[in-house]
Design a protein around this motif. Structure first.
Motif, PDB file in Angstrom:
ATOM      1  N   PHE A  41       0.755  -1.295   0.154  1.00  0.00           N
ATOM      2  CA  PHE A  41      -0.061  -0.117   0.055  1.00  0.00           C
ATOM      3  C   PHE A  41       0.629   1.205   0.010  1.00  0.00           C
ATOM      4  N   ASP A  42       1.970   1.306   0.450  1.00  0.00           N
ATOM      5  CA  ASP A  42       2.913   2.527   0.432  1.00  0.00           C
ATOM      6  C   ASP A  42       3.989   2.775  -0.372  1.00  0.00           C
ATOM      7  N   ASP A  43       4.272   1.499  -1.075  1.00  0.00           N
ATOM      8  CA  ASP A  43       5.580   1.752  -2.077  1.00  0.00           C
ATOM      9  C   ASP A  43       5.163   1.930  -3.636  1.00  0.00           C
ATOM     10  N   PRO A  44       5.197   3.435  -4.010  1.00  0.00           N
ATOM     11  CA  PRO A  44       4.382   3.503  -5.283  1.00  0.00           C
ATOM     12  C   PRO A  44       5.099   2.642  -6.431  1.00  0.00           C
ATOM     13  N   SER A  45       6.396   2.077  -6.196  1.00  0.00           N
ATOM     14  CA  SER A  45       6.936   1.554  -7.392  1.00  0.00           C
ATOM     15  C   SER A  45       6.443   0.213  -7.769  1.00  0.00           C
ATOM     16  N   ILE A  46       5.549  -0.477  -6.625  1.00  0.00           N
ATOM     17  CA  ILE A  46       5.158  -1.815  -6.664  1.00  0.00           C
ATOM     18  C   ILE A  46       3.530  -1.614  -6.987  1.00  0.00           C
ATOM     19  N   HIS A  47       3.123  -2.400  -8.035  1.00  0.00           N
ATOM     20  CA  HIS A  47       1.750  -2.369  -8.072  1.00  0.00           C
ATOM     21  C   HIS A  47       1.015  -3.816  -7.770  1.00  0.00           C
ATOM     22  N   TYR A  48       0.331  -3.834  -7.028  1.00  0.00           N
ATOM     23  CA  TYR A  48      -0.321  -4.971  -6.532  1.00  0.00           C
ATOM     24  C   TYR A  48      -1.800  -5.356  -7.026  1.00  0.00           C
ATOM     25  N   SER A  62       1.967  -9.242  -9.004  1.00  0.00           N
ATOM     26  CA  SER A  62       2.727  -7.635  -8.488  1.00  0.00           C
ATOM     27  C   SER A  62       3.539  -7.278  -9.794  1.00  0.00           C
ATOM     28  N   TYR A  63       3.740  -6.264 -10.006  1.00  0.00           N
ATOM     29  CA  TYR A  63       4.537  -5.619 -11.116  1.00  0.00           C
ATOM     30  C   TYR A  63       5.363  -4.227 -10.695  1.00  0.00           C
ATOM     31  N   VAL A  64       6.613  -4.326 -11.010  1.00  0.00           N
ATOM     32  CA  VAL A  64       7.602  -3.368 -10.744  1.00  0.00           C
ATOM     33  C   VAL A  64       8.401  -3.155 -11.972  1.00  0.00           C
ATOM     34  N   ILE A  66      11.269  -1.876 -13.717  1.00  0.00           N
ATOM     35  CA  ILE A  66      12.674  -1.844 -13.458  1.00  0.00           C
ATOM     36  C   ILE A  66      13.539  -1.551 -14.806  1.00  0.00           C
ATOM     37  N   GLU A  67      14.695  -1.139 -14.571  1.00  0.00           N
ATOM     38  CA  GLU A  67      15.671  -0.513 -15.789  1.00  0.00           C
ATOM     39  C   GLU A  67      15.309  -1.321 -16.949  1.00  0.00           C
ATOM     40  N   ASP A  68      15.430  -2.650 -16.790  1.00  0.00           N
ATOM     41  CA  ASP A  68      15.581  -3.213 -18.155  1.00  0.00           C
ATOM     42  C   ASP A  68      14.389  -4.090 -18.544  1.00  0.00           C
ATOM     43  N   GLY A  69      13.193  -3.878 -17.817  1.00  0.00           N
ATOM     44  CA  GLY A  69      11.873  -4.755 -17.998  1.00  0.00           C
ATOM     45  C   GLY A  69      11.133  -4.251 -16.986  1.00  0.00           C
ATOM     46  N   LEU A  70      10.190  -5.330 -16.945  1.00  0.00           N
ATOM     47  CA  LEU A  70       9.010  -5.211 -15.954  1.00  0.00           C
ATOM     48  C   LEU A  70       8.909  -6.641 -15.195  1.00  0.00           C
ATOM     49  N   GLU A  71       9.347  -6.646 -13.610  1.00  0.00           N
ATOM     50  CA  GLU A  71       9.325  -7.651 -12.964  1.00  0.00           C
ATOM     51  C   GLU A  71       8.142  -7.985 -12.464  1.00  0.00           C
ATOM     52  N   ILE A  72       7.846  -9.450 -12.500  1.00  0.00           N
ATOM     53  CA  ILE A  72       6.507  -9.645 -11.978  1.00  0.00           C
ATOM     54  C   ILE A  72       6.683 -10.474 -10.729  1.00  0.00           C
ATOM     55  N   GLY A  73       5.669 -10.660  -9.900  1.00  0.00           N
ATOM     56  CA  GLY A  73       5.518 -11.654  -8.902  1.00  0.00           C
ATOM     57  C   GLY A  73       4.200 -12.013  -8.809  1.00  0.00           C
ATOM     58  N   LEU A  74       3.918 -13.353  -8.554  1.00  0.00           N
ATOM     59  CA  LEU A  74       2.553 -13.816  -8.641  1.00  0.00           C
ATOM     60  C   LEU A  74       2.676 -15.079  -7.769  1.00  0.00           C
ATOM     61  N   GLY A  75       1.344 -15.376  -7.265  1.00  0.00           N
ATOM     62  CA  GLY A  75       0.943 -16.564  -6.256  1.00  0.00           C
ATOM     63  C   GLY A  75      -0.429 -16.950  -6.405  1.00  0.00           C
ATOM     64  N   ILE A  76      -0.506 -18.110  -6.213  1.00  0.00           N
ATOM     65  CA  ILE A  76      -2.162 -18.791  -6.115  1.00  0.00           C
ATOM     66  C   ILE A  76      -2.328 -19.075  -4.799  1.00  0.00           C
ATOM     67  N   GLN A 104       5.551  -3.901 -24.149  1.00  0.00           N
ATOM     68  CA  GLN A 104       5.794  -5.050 -24.927  1.00  0.00           C
ATOM     69  C   GLN A 104       7.078  -5.568 -24.900  1.00  0.00           C
ATOM     70  N   GLY A 105       7.985  -5.294 -23.709  1.00  0.00           N
ATOM     71  CA  GLY A 105       9.280  -5.553 -23.398  1.00  0.00           C
ATOM     72  C   GLY A 105       9.527  -6.743 -22.605  1.00  0.00           C
ATOM     73  N   THR A 106      10.636  -6.995 -22.228  1.00  0.00           N
ATOM     74  CA  THR A 106      10.908  -8.012 -21.329  1.00  0.00           C
ATOM     75  C   THR A 106      10.375  -8.190 -20.017  1.00  0.00           C
ATOM     76  N   PHE A 107      10.105  -9.342 -19.589  1.00  0.00           N
ATOM     77  CA  PHE A 107       9.512  -9.669 -18.097  1.00  0.00           C
ATOM     78  C   PHE A 107      10.551 -10.433 -17.578  1.00  0.00           C
ATOM     79  N   THR A 108      10.580  -9.956 -16.202  1.00  0.00           N
ATOM     80  CA  THR A 108      11.655 -10.709 -15.239  1.00  0.00           C
ATOM     81  C   THR A 108      10.776 -11.174 -14.196  1.00  0.00           C
ATOM     82  N   LEU A 109      11.727 -12.342 -13.398  1.00  0.00           N
ATOM     83  CA  LEU A 109      10.783 -12.777 -12.179  1.00  0.00           C
ATOM     84  C   LEU A 109      11.964 -13.514 -11.446  1.00  0.00           C
TER      85      LEU A 109
END
Length: 152
Positions: A41-48, A62-64, A66-76, A104-109
């Motif tokens: 809720f308080d870190d504007p660089s991370i979108h949940y 979650s999406y962040v 980053i310099e060379d792409g979009l970093e994802i986090g996920l969980g079921i 349309q760029g690179t995803f990292t995780l």
């Protein structure tokens, strides 16, 4: 599935998910709940986002940016893991990220090295291993594998 911004109700549910062995690593310890809540809720660089299925919290993305792409986090959610939902869930995470961020760029995780099931799934979807590193996660040293999916 319906994807909506994370709210307090869904965050509280997510923060208390309890996985069984060998995935207990993903259980957020009591001392980590405040830190993770702050991240949501308080870190504007991370979108949940909450992923809903039949009106219930099915997973999180979650999406962040980053310099060379979009970093994802996920969980079921624990009750739905291991039921063959992974490929569709990850594919929808990527599609949502492309659309929401007009990206349309690179995803990292990062994935914990022992989670062979997830690593296998990511490879099926075209991710490649690009490195790894040990770091602290809630006070425990854990080795993560960095994976990348090239631009579409």
């Amino acid at each position: 599935m319906n994807i909506v911004p994370m709210n307090r109700q869904y965050a509280d549910e997510y923060l208390h998910w309890q996985y069984k062995e060998p995935y207990t690593f993903y259980n957020i310890p009591p001392e980590g709940i405040e830190e993770t809540d702050h991240e949501i809720f308080d870190d504007p660089s991370i979108h949940y986002f909450s992923v809903l299925k039949d009106g219930r919290l099915f997973g999180i993305y979650s999406y962040v940016e980053i310099e060379d792409g979009l970093e994802i986090g996920l969980g079921i959610c624990p009750e739905e893991t291991g039921k063959g939902n992974g490929k569709r869930f990850v594919s929808e995470c990527l599609e949502f990220g492309r659309n929401y961020f007009n990206y349309q760029g690179t995803f990292t995780l990062d994935v914990v090295e022992f989670n062979r099931r997830a690593i296998h799934l990511y490879k099926q979807l075209g991710f490649i291993e690009t490195g790894g590193a040990s770091r602290l996660s809630f006070g425990k040293s854990v080795t993560f594998i960095k994976m990348e999916l090239g631009a579409t």
